[in-house]
Write a protein that holds these residues in place. Sequence first.
Motif, PDB file in Angstrom:
ATOM      1  N   PRO A  19       0.797  -1.230   0.000  1.00 41.49           N
ATOM      2  CA  PRO A  19       0.000   0.000   0.000  1.00 41.49           C
ATOM      3  C   PRO A  19       0.830   1.282   0.000  1.00 41.49           C
ATOM      4  CG  PRO A  19      -0.141  -1.142   2.127  1.00 41.49           C
ATOM      5  CD  PRO A  19       0.561  -2.053   1.197  1.00 41.49           C
ATOM      6  N   ASP A  20       2.116   1.223   0.393  1.00 40.65           N
ATOM      7  CA  ASP A  20       2.916   2.446   0.519  1.00 40.65           C
ATOM      8  C   ASP A  20       3.597   2.887  -0.772  1.00 40.65           C
ATOM      9  OD1 ASP A  20       2.272   2.797   3.155  1.00 40.65           O
ATOM     10  OD2 ASP A  20       3.987   1.659   3.904  1.00 40.65           O
ATOM     11  N   VAL A  21       3.681   1.986  -1.778  1.00 39.88           N
ATOM     12  CA  VAL A  21       4.367   2.348  -3.032  1.00 39.88           C
ATOM     13  C   VAL A  21       3.362   2.402  -4.173  1.00 39.88           C
ATOM     14  CG1 VAL A  21       6.254   1.757  -4.624  1.00 39.88           C
ATOM     15  CG2 VAL A  21       6.522   1.348  -2.176  1.00 39.88           C
ATOM     16  N   THR A  22       3.044   1.257  -4.796  1.00 40.65           N
ATOM     17  CA  THR A  22       2.105   1.263  -5.933  1.00 40.65           C
ATOM     18  C   THR A  22       0.659   1.067  -5.489  1.00 40.65           C
ATOM     19  OG1 THR A  22       2.384  -1.116  -6.242  1.00 40.65           O
ATOM     20  CG2 THR A  22       3.900   0.331  -7.433  1.00 40.65           C
ATOM     21  N   GLY A  23       0.464   0.413  -4.323  1.00 45.68           N
ATOM     22  CA  GLY A  23      -0.903   0.183  -3.844  1.00 45.68           C
ATOM     23  C   GLY A  23      -1.638  -0.890  -4.609  1.00 45.68           C
ATOM     24  N   TRP A  24      -0.901  -1.760  -5.349  1.00 43.45           N
ATOM     25  CA  TRP A  24      -1.581  -2.839  -6.064  1.00 43.45           C
ATOM     26  C   TRP A  24      -2.321  -3.752  -5.097  1.00 43.45           C
ATOM     27  CZ3 TRP A  24       3.430  -4.162  -9.186  1.00 43.45           C
ATOM     28  CH2 TRP A  24       3.576  -3.239 -10.232  1.00 43.45           C
ATOM     29  N   ILE A  25      -1.698  -4.046  -3.971  1.00 46.54           N
ATOM     30  CA  ILE A  25      -2.312  -4.913  -2.959  1.00 46.54           C
ATOM     31  C   ILE A  25      -2.677  -4.040  -1.766  1.00 46.54           C
ATOM     32  CG2 ILE A  25      -2.063  -7.001  -1.578  1.00 46.54           C
ATOM     33  CD1 ILE A  25      -1.749  -7.522  -4.554  1.00 46.54           C
ATOM     34  N   GLN A  26      -3.947  -3.804  -1.581  1.00 52.34           N
ATOM     35  CA  GLN A  26      -4.387  -2.946  -0.485  1.00 52.34           C
ATOM     36  C   GLN A  26      -4.441  -3.683   0.842  1.00 52.34           C
ATOM     37  OE1 GLN A  26      -4.935   0.310  -0.460  1.00 52.34           O
ATOM     38  NE2 GLN A  26      -4.418   0.536  -2.627  1.00 52.34           N
ATOM     39  N   ASP A  27      -4.773  -4.993   0.775  1.00 56.59           N
ATOM     40  CA  ASP A  27      -4.930  -5.756   2.015  1.00 56.59           C
ATOM     41  C   ASP A  27      -4.064  -7.010   1.970  1.00 56.59           C
ATOM     42  OD1 ASP A  27      -5.703  -6.802   4.398  1.00 56.59           O
ATOM     43  OD2 ASP A  27      -7.731  -7.382   3.768  1.00 56.59           O
ATOM     44  N   PRO A  28      -2.863  -6.964   2.551  1.00 52.87           N
ATOM     45  CA  PRO A  28      -1.972  -8.140   2.544  1.00 52.87           C
ATOM     46  C   PRO A  28      -2.567  -9.352   3.253  1.00 52.87           C
ATOM     47  CG  PRO A  28      -0.774  -6.161   3.204  1.00 52.87           C
ATOM     48  CD  PRO A  28      -2.233  -5.796   3.181  1.00 52.87           C
ATOM     49  N   ASP A  29      -3.526  -9.144   4.155  1.00 49.03           N
ATOM     50  CA  ASP A  29      -4.119 -10.254   4.899  1.00 49.03           C
ATOM     51  C   ASP A  29      -4.862 -11.232   3.988  1.00 49.03           C
ATOM     52  OD1 ASP A  29      -3.118  -9.372   7.276  1.00 49.03           O
ATOM     53  OD2 ASP A  29      -4.905  -8.200   7.800  1.00 49.03           O
ATOM     54  N   GLU A  30      -5.231 -10.762   2.773  1.00 49.28           N
ATOM     55  CA  GLU A  30      -5.914 -11.652   1.835  1.00 49.28           C
ATOM     56  C   GLU A  30      -5.033 -12.840   1.443  1.00 49.28           C
ATOM     57  OE1 GLU A  30      -7.163  -9.462  -1.544  1.00 49.28           O
ATOM     58  OE2 GLU A  30      -8.513  -8.131  -0.430  1.00 49.28           O
ATOM     59  N   TYR A  31      -3.734 -12.639   1.518  1.00 49.02           N
ATOM     60  CA  TYR A  31      -2.789 -13.677   1.111  1.00 49.02           C
ATOM     61  C   TYR A  31      -2.166 -14.393   2.312  1.00 49.02           C
ATOM     62  CZ  TYR A  31      -3.192 -11.223  -3.316  1.00 49.02           C
ATOM     63  OH  TYR A  31      -3.683 -10.642  -4.451  1.00 49.02           O
ATOM     64  N   HIS A  32      -2.682 -14.095   3.493  1.00 50.03           N
ATOM     65  CA  HIS A  32      -2.058 -14.613   4.706  1.00 50.03           C
ATOM     66  C   HIS A  32      -2.082 -16.135   4.762  1.00 50.03           C
ATOM     67  CE1 HIS A  32      -0.766 -14.850   8.874  1.00 50.03           C
ATOM     68  NE2 HIS A  32      -1.791 -15.638   9.130  1.00 50.03           N
ATOM     69  N   PHE A  33      -3.209 -16.758   4.389  1.00 51.68           N
ATOM     70  CA  PHE A  33      -3.322 -18.212   4.506  1.00 51.68           C
ATOM     71  C   PHE A  33      -2.351 -18.925   3.566  1.00 51.68           C
ATOM     72  CE2 PHE A  33      -5.217 -22.248   3.016  1.00 51.68           C
ATOM     73  CZ  PHE A  33      -5.143 -22.950   4.205  1.00 51.68           C
ATOM     74  N   ILE A  34      -2.280 -18.448   2.302  1.00 55.48           N
ATOM     75  CA  ILE A  34      -1.357 -19.074   1.338  1.00 55.48           C
ATOM     76  C   ILE A  34       0.078 -18.901   1.806  1.00 55.48           C
ATOM     77  CG2 ILE A  34      -0.555 -19.052  -1.050  1.00 55.48           C
ATOM     78  CD1 ILE A  34      -3.300 -18.076  -1.878  1.00 55.48           C
ATOM     79  N   ALA A  35       0.387 -17.692   2.333  1.00 54.29           N
ATOM     80  CA  ALA A  35       1.742 -17.437   2.829  1.00 54.29           C
ATOM     81  C   ALA A  35       2.068 -18.340   4.009  1.00 54.29           C
ATOM     82  CB  ALA A  35       1.878 -15.978   3.227  1.00 54.29           C
ATOM     83  N   GLU A  36       1.072 -18.609   4.864  1.00 57.93           N
ATOM     84  CA  GLU A  36       1.300 -19.476   6.021  1.00 57.93           C
ATOM     85  C   GLU A  36       1.631 -20.896   5.574  1.00 57.93           C
ATOM     86  OE1 GLU A  36      -0.703 -20.451  10.376  1.00 57.93           O
ATOM     87  OE2 GLU A  36      -1.916 -19.558   8.803  1.00 57.93           O
ATOM     88  N   LEU A  37       1.063 -21.319   4.431  1.00 55.77           N
ATOM     89  CA  LEU A  37       1.407 -22.631   3.889  1.00 55.77           C
ATOM     90  C   LEU A  37       2.896 -22.695   3.545  1.00 55.77           C
ATOM     91  CD1 LEU A  37      -1.581 -23.494   1.500  1.00 55.77           C
ATOM     92  CD2 LEU A  37      -1.172 -24.287   3.833  1.00 55.77           C
ATOM     93  N   GLY A  38       3.445 -21.579   3.090  1.00 52.72           N
ATOM     94  CA  GLY A  38       4.879 -21.526   2.806  1.00 52.72           C
ATOM     95  C   GLY A  38       5.702 -21.781   4.046  1.00 52.72           C
ATOM     96  N   VAL A  39       5.308 -21.186   5.175  1.00 52.24           N
ATOM     97  CA  VAL A  39       6.009 -21.399   6.444  1.00 52.24           C
ATOM     98  C   VAL A  39       5.882 -22.866   6.869  1.00 52.24           C
ATOM     99  CG1 VAL A  39       6.155 -20.722   8.868  1.00 52.24           C
ATOM    100  CG2 VAL A  39       5.604 -19.016   7.138  1.00 52.24           C
ATOM    101  N   VAL A  40       4.694 -23.441   6.678  1.00 52.97           N
ATOM    102  CA  VAL A  40       4.463 -24.846   7.024  1.00 52.97           C
ATOM    103  C   VAL A  40       5.422 -25.745   6.238  1.00 52.97           C
ATOM    104  CG1 VAL A  40       2.812 -26.748   6.773  1.00 52.97           C
ATOM    105  CG2 VAL A  40       2.071 -24.581   7.757  1.00 52.97           C
ATOM    106  N   LEU A  41       5.547 -25.502   4.924  1.00 51.18           N
ATOM    107  CA  LEU A  41       6.426 -26.333   4.098  1.00 51.18           C
ATOM    108  C   LEU A  41       7.896 -26.084   4.414  1.00 51.18           C
ATOM    109  CD1 LEU A  41       4.628 -26.305   0.623  1.00 51.18           C
ATOM    110  CD2 LEU A  41       4.437 -27.931   2.489  1.00 51.18           C
ATOM    111  N   LEU A  42       8.238 -24.849   4.800  1.00 51.34           N
ATOM    112  CA  LEU A  42       9.618 -24.557   5.201  1.00 51.34           C
ATOM    113  C   LEU A  42       9.992 -25.364   6.438  1.00 51.34           C
ATOM    114  CD1 LEU A  42      12.235 -22.833   4.963  1.00 51.34           C
ATOM    115  CD2 LEU A  42      11.145 -21.186   6.480  1.00 51.34           C
ATOM    116  N   LEU A  43       9.104 -25.395   7.424  1.00 55.03           N
ATOM    117  CA  LEU A  43       9.379 -26.162   8.652  1.00 55.03           C
ATOM    118  C   LEU A  43       9.366 -27.664   8.372  1.00 55.03           C
ATOM    119  CD1 LEU A  43       9.847 -25.113  11.624  1.00 55.03           C
ATOM    120  CD2 LEU A  43       9.058 -23.398  10.006  1.00 55.03           C
ATOM    121  N   PHE A  44       8.529 -28.110   7.426  1.00 49.88           N
ATOM    122  CA  PHE A  44       8.514 -29.517   7.026  1.00 49.88           C
ATOM    123  C   PHE A  44       9.872 -29.906   6.435  1.00 49.88           C
ATOM    124  CE2 PHE A  44       7.597 -32.890   3.862  1.00 49.88           C
ATOM    125  CZ  PHE A  44       7.083 -33.851   4.711  1.00 49.88           C
TER     126      PHE A  44
END
Length: 658
Positions: free
Chosen positions: A42-67
């Motif tokens: 939101p501070d530069v181009t504002g393409w993504i206004q709400d990062p929380d929309e991608y929170h679940f998919i991003a959390e899957l990345g953390v899950v696979l990293l720990l795996f």
Amino acid sequence: MNSGFTDVLLLLAIAVVLVWGFRRVKLPAILAYLTAGIIAGPDVTGWIQDPDEYHFIAELGVVLLLFSLGLEFSLPKMIAMRRLVFGLGLGQVVICTVLFAGLAYVFSNDWAAAFVIGGVLALSSTAVVIKQLGESAQLTSKRGQITVATLLFQDIAVVPFLIVIPLLASTAGESSIWANLAIAMGKGAGVVVVLMAIGKWVLPHIFKEIARLRTDELFVLATLLVALVAGGLTHLFGLSMALGAFLAGMMLGESKYKHQLEADIRPFRDILMGLFFITVGMQLDLIVFIENLHWIVLGVLVVGAIKALVVRWLAVRMGERSEDSWGAGLMLFQMGEFGFVLVSLALTYALLPNAVASILVGIGVLGMALTPLVIQRCSPIVNAVLKLVGAAGSNAHDQESLAPKDEHTKVLILGFGRVGQTVSRFLEQEGIDHLAIDHDTRRVQEALAGGAKVFFGDAGRRDILKAVHAEEVELIIISFAEDERALDALRAIRSLNDHAEVIVRSRDDSKLKAMMEAGATQVVPDTLEASLMLVSQILSRTGVPIRRILSRLDHARRSHYGELHGFYPGESTNMDPERIDKLQFLHAVQIPENAYATGRSLRDLGLQDINCMIRSVRRGEQDIKEVDGDFTLEKDDVLLLSGGPRAIEAAESYLLNG
């Protein structure tokens, strides 16, 4: 067009461009993803206004990293290195967490936030540091061992942090914290028992059936399902999903499917982790970052200095040399990728203000950006520090770079895969000076540990070839069967050296004319028989009598290519469960002070019982090719083992842990 689709498309496009640009200048891909998030946020181009929309998919990345971390977690190695892991590693995490938390409490007056900040800053980057250590040939040095042992405990320490941070958000008083922590530990113990039972008695049968069907997509799906089910199980008990994934990886890490699981999960992990770091970048308040840039720079310096001093003090107290202690402390100065994970988790539970989180992310980004430079220049910096404190200079034998120290070689091997390693062995038997170049980090790391002379780099780049004095080499062998890469390497060689004989290995004759026109002296076909033909050409051109060459080739054939068996595996090596029993690997194992094998003779150890043989033993600067049963192992010996992948793993576990 759907706006969500457009957002993802833009994110992918900017990530691809930035990762390419950052890798070109040898910066970690993590920084490219963070920058992509800052640009799209939101501070530069504002393409993504709400990062929380991608929170679940991003959390899957953390899950696979720990795996993945669980898969790579080696209990025998940790036990063998327990003195450094639980002495130095534990001390570093505890002392640094307390110091950083104390400093944070002075400024914030919030002990929960201070604890999170202390934990975040105490951790270093396993991914970036290990990669840089491998590329700079310092992984098997003493300072590299100290660094790896500390990182190993830091990775373990992530797990309790993942448990404690959610508890801090749900607790008001000190007494209830300990009660909730005890409950969480009880739940965790129960989950561990359940997951370990499933991993021991259920999963092997499932994966055996899947492997029997030889369906790659089913294996991938099953791997993802195991990681997510384990994460979901711990989440059900009120614990972190990442904790469950780590436990699932750990229980499968001892199975024969470990390598295939790791290979299958890597693409999904890397993509989703990239998205996770993009979301972290989106959460960075750019205005706060710019306004506090001076504090961020100061933070990197202060955090780095405190970590270096703590590691140096602990290591010297444990009997390590001053220069190795300073070197390890210097390599661990940065904040790590798990720091970003903890910052994101703390933001989710509102334990950190956004401004503080942005400053922490800024400290992490700047520290990671400086890490490759710091590790590459580690020895000069350590020498400067030692002169400042009046100590002796660093050990001249420490390897600082994969590049030879102004070393001129007679033969240059481009590519250190199976054929390149075969050529190297014959040259070594004849006492012919040679050097190899390979761009597979893991293979170079393994080969260096085994005593091979290998330089990490892209053989098609002029600057890499100039670094090994390719313009003065008499004979050059291109051993990888990738015709386009071979042509690029040929052109780069001929732009520097027009007099060397260049022998090229090719899969077939489709590019023979192009290779000859590009400057190849001779093009040799593939397969093991072709590698023998290649060796005969090389030995002939280095002055070895033809009768001796024919005798050696005849011996190799009569022994059913016994001398050609065993090779250093790389990331591209096919680890299919159906094929893995047919492979013969070479693997270097260093014997720490507390290892089971230290002080025992080879006859007492009886490695032949597990179908594993010792090719050589490296002791300091001495490379011992022939050892008998009375040979006694000493601490810091490096054994070059030969055998099947499972036999190698069993032998390493036995040597380290008994």
